[in-house]
Design a protein around this motif. Structure first.
Motif, PDB file in Angstrom:
ATOM      1  N   LYS A  80      69.962  36.911 -85.985  1.00 23.63           N
ATOM      2  CA  LYS A  80      69.968  38.377 -87.144  1.00 23.63           C
ATOM      3  C   LYS A  80      68.866  38.786 -85.668  1.00 23.63           C
ATOM      4  O   LYS A  80      68.968  39.999 -85.269  1.00 23.63           O
ATOM      5  N   THR A  84      67.895  40.146 -81.383  1.00 21.03           N
ATOM      6  CA  THR A  84      68.233  40.404 -81.039  1.00 21.03           C
ATOM      7  C   THR A  84      67.762  39.748 -79.682  1.00 21.03           C
ATOM      8  O   THR A  84      68.698  40.460 -78.541  1.00 21.03           O
ATOM      9  N   ALA A 120      74.764  40.418 -88.272  1.00 26.61           N
ATOM     10  CA  ALA A 120      74.542  41.656 -88.708  1.00 26.61           C
ATOM     11  C   ALA A 120      74.921  42.935 -89.582  1.00 26.61           C
ATOM     12  O   ALA A 120      75.583  43.457 -90.237  1.00 26.61           O
ATOM     13  N   GLU A 170      79.744  38.107 -83.907  1.00 25.13           N
ATOM     14  CA  GLU A 170      79.035  39.211 -84.684  1.00 25.13           C
ATOM     15  C   GLU A 170      79.554  38.882 -86.175  1.00 25.13           C
ATOM     16  O   GLU A 170      81.024  39.441 -86.289  1.00 25.13           O
ATOM     17  N   HIS A 230      79.170  40.643 -89.905  1.00 23.42           N
ATOM     18  CA  HIS A 230      78.694  41.985 -90.658  1.00 23.42           C
ATOM     19  C   HIS A 230      79.835  42.026 -92.122  1.00 23.42           C
ATOM     20  O   HIS A 230      80.364  41.070 -92.130  1.00 23.42           O
TER      21      HIS A 230
END
Length: 104
Positions: free
Chosen positions: A42, A44, A63, A94, A96
């Protein structure tokens, strides 16, 4: 994500490293690249490193925002066949809650 080994995935958690969760991101990236692993994060900082320095070579960005571990495990396990296929051809993906996005 303890279920990943049961699905045939060779996993390594930061807690398994000598410095545990204090392991520097650069070392995690180096180990992942040397051992041809996908980093799940997670954080960045890994995204920045991937985009600017090309390491870690393969990165799964989680994300989902705040999510319970059981929900995250279920999400990853449900997406696992697709993720395996995606990482055969892509380096940055990513995950989600309701979508998977390939980043270039």
């Amino acid at each position: 994500m303890n279920s990943l080994p049961a699905e045939g995935c060779d996993t390594l958690h930061t807690l398994d490293l000598p410095d545990g969760n204090r392991t520097p991101d650069a070392l995690i990236s180096t180990l992942a690249d040397q051992q041809q692993r996908v980093v799940f994060s997670k954080d960045t900082d890994f995204i920045q490193s991937h985009l600017l320095q090309g390491t870690p070579r393969q990165l799964l960005v989680i994300a989902t925002g705040n999510i319970r571990n059981a929900e995250l495990s279920a999400l990853v396990l449900n997406a696992l066949p697709l993720l395996k296929n995606l990482f055969a051809a892509h380096q940055l993906v990513e995950l989600h809650r309701s979508a998977i996005i390939i980043r270039q």
